[in-house]
Design an enzyme around this catalytic site. Structure first.
Site, mmCIF file in Angstrom:
data_model
loop_
_atom_site.group_PDB
_atom_site.id
_atom_site.type_symbol
_atom_site.label_atom_id
_atom_site.label_comp_id
_atom_site.label_asym_id
_atom_site.label_seq_id
_atom_site.Cartn_x
_atom_site.Cartn_y
_atom_site.Cartn_z
ATOM 1 N N GLY A 8 0.792 -1.226 0.000
ATOM 2 C CA GLY A 8 0.000 0.000 0.000
ATOM 3 C C GLY A 8 0.819 1.267 0.000
ATOM 4 O O GLY A 8 0.325 2.335 0.362
ATOM 5 N N SER A 24 4.400 -0.524 -6.037
ATOM 6 C CA SER A 24 4.035 -1.581 -6.999
ATOM 7 C C SER A 24 4.186 -2.993 -6.456
ATOM 8 O O SER A 24 4.616 -3.900 -7.167
ATOM 9 C CB SER A 24 4.860 -1.435 -8.290
ATOM 10 O OG SER A 24 4.741 -0.147 -8.808
ATOM 11 N N SER A 25 3.801 -3.196 -5.210
ATOM 12 C CA SER A 25 3.808 -4.561 -4.676
ATOM 13 C C SER A 25 2.813 -5.433 -5.439
ATOM 14 O O SER A 25 3.041 -6.638 -5.606
ATOM 15 C CB SER A 25 3.480 -4.559 -3.179
ATOM 16 O OG SER A 25 2.229 -3.949 -2.924
ATOM 17 N N SER A 26 1.729 -4.840 -5.925
ATOM 18 C CA SER A 26 0.747 -5.621 -6.691
ATOM 19 C C SER A 26 1.348 -6.109 -8.006
ATOM 20 O O SER A 26 1.177 -7.266 -8.384
ATOM 21 C CB SER A 26 -0.510 -4.791 -6.961
ATOM 22 O OG SER A 26 -0.191 -3.601 -7.649
ATOM 23 N N ASP A 58 3.987 -0.312 -14.234
ATOM 24 C CA ASP A 58 4.475 -1.073 -13.076
ATOM 25 C C ASP A 58 4.831 -2.507 -13.445
ATOM 26 O O ASP A 58 5.891 -3.026 -13.086
ATOM 27 C CB ASP A 58 3.425 -1.076 -11.961
ATOM 28 C CG ASP A 58 3.182 0.307 -11.389
ATOM 29 O OD1 ASP A 58 3.905 1.241 -11.767
ATOM 30 O OD2 ASP A 58 2.269 0.444 -10.558
ATOM 31 N N TYR A 97 -7.587 7.366 -9.379
ATOM 32 C CA TYR A 97 -6.882 7.092 -10.638
ATOM 33 C C TYR A 97 -7.913 6.826 -11.741
ATOM 34 O O TYR A 97 -7.821 7.356 -12.851
ATOM 35 C CB TYR A 97 -5.947 5.895 -10.481
ATOM 36 C CG TYR A 97 -5.225 5.517 -11.753
ATOM 37 C CD1 TYR A 97 -3.997 6.090 -12.077
ATOM 38 C CD2 TYR A 97 -5.780 4.616 -12.661
ATOM 39 C CE1 TYR A 97 -3.346 5.773 -13.253
ATOM 40 C CE2 TYR A 97 -5.134 4.292 -13.842
ATOM 41 C CZ TYR A 97 -3.927 4.874 -14.125
ATOM 42 O OH TYR A 97 -3.297 4.551 -15.302
#
Length: 329
Positions: free
Chosen positions: A65, A69-71, A115, A165
């Site tokens: 969070g 860009s952990s997703s 990302d 976004y």
């Protein structure tokens, strides 16, 4: 690998295990992090690829969070694992596109390709210059030498980032529809020149004008940044980062008090040549170019001043450009 159709997804970070069948992949809110690999599996199967059952164990060190860009990271590493263990061969560029599709269609987040692309195709010691229209890209040498990339986490969760976004995407798409009346040849906002925008901006409402201005001028800053890095002009690169933050703050309006505070503190330190928010905004992180000799001072000052002004303890990471997702032998 497994001999059945089961995907077992386990996270050491969340201490959670999710079990699903490959023939019944659906989004469920309670699966949280596991929805990202589930979405990738669903998209791969929808594209006609045959996946095997498997057990997957995840461990990550990207703050969740935070806008780092952990997703995308979990998507691309899952895609690599699915393909590797199922004997599927896909070009890395196409994997990135499929991972973006998973986030768009399965997660419902209308993110761009940036990302996933850099997570998959990053190169050590380089920045990645990506043309999102045709996915052509170049690895640009990032000769930092006397500088470090330092990331500062505001530790404010980005609660609004996804929804806001999406709103900005819609605003820009509607602006393109409006501008098409005068510029029928355009397909996206990117096709509008600066001169054309200035000529027809009065046909857009005030909010659309600001959003479009950010996109068009930010694209120009990216091209200028590539030229600056080509000349090894890190000072110019830093100035462009500063300009970028001001635009994100005033025109795109995705910054926050905490991000602006962090940037202001950074810029007050001698030896910092560039500071801007990164990621979707409304919290998350800033990225800074800092002279190596003042990194320790930078960390102390930012930590102390940010907590003093906001009451929140930040986290600070010294970073280097590394290679993207890959199989480690």
């Amino acid at each position: 690998k497994r001999t059945d159709w089961i995907l077992n997804l386990q996270s050491l970070d969340f201490n959670e295990k999710v079990k699903i069948s490959l023939d019944n992949i659906v989004f469920t809110k309670e699966d949280s992090w596991a929805n990202y690999p589930k979405g990738v599996a669903r998209i791969l199967q929808g594209e006609g690829y045959s996946l095997k059952g498997m057990d997957l164990l995840y461990k990550g060190n990207i703050p969740i969070g935070s806008g780092l860009s952990s997703s995308a990271a979990i998507e691309v590493v899952s895609c690599l694992a699915f393909c590797s263990l199922s004997g599927i061969e896909i070009e890395k560029e196409n994997m990135a596109v499929l991972c973006q599709k998973a986030e768009n269609e399965f997660m419902g987040i209308r993110c761009g390709i940036m990302d996933q692309f850099v997570s998959m195709l990053g190169k050590k010691g380089h920045a990645l210059f990506l043309d999102c229209k045709n996915l052509s890209y170049k690895n640009i040498p990032l000769k930092l030498e006397e500088f470090n990339v330092v990331v500062c986490n505001t530790n404010v969760k980005r609660e609004l980032a996804s929804s806001e976004y999406n709103k900005r995407r819609v605003t820009c798409e509607r602006a393109v529809s409006r501008l098409k009346r005068f510029l029928p040849q355009i397909e996206t906002l990117r096709d509008v020149s600066m001169e054309e925008f200035e000529k027809y901006r009065h046909t857009l409402d005030e909010t659309a004008q600001k959003r479009c201005k950010h996109v068009l001028y930010e694209n120009r800053r990216v091209l200028d940044a590539v030229n600056a890095l080509g000349r090894n002009d890190i000072l110019k690169f830093g100035r462009l980062m500063n300009e970028s933050h001001e635009s994100l703050k005033k025109d795109y309006e995705v910054s926050s008090i905490e991000l602006d505070t962090m940037v202001d503190i950074a810029r007050s330190i001698n030896g910092v040549i560039g500071a801007r928010m990164t990621g979707g905004g409304f919290g998350g992180c800033t990225v800074n170019i800092v002279k190596k000799e003042v990194v320790d001072k930078f960390s102390r000052v930012v930590s102390k001043e940010y907590e003093k002004r906001t009451g929140i303890k930040p986290n600070i990471y010294i970073c280097n450009p590394e290679n993207g997702a890959r199989k480690i032998s």
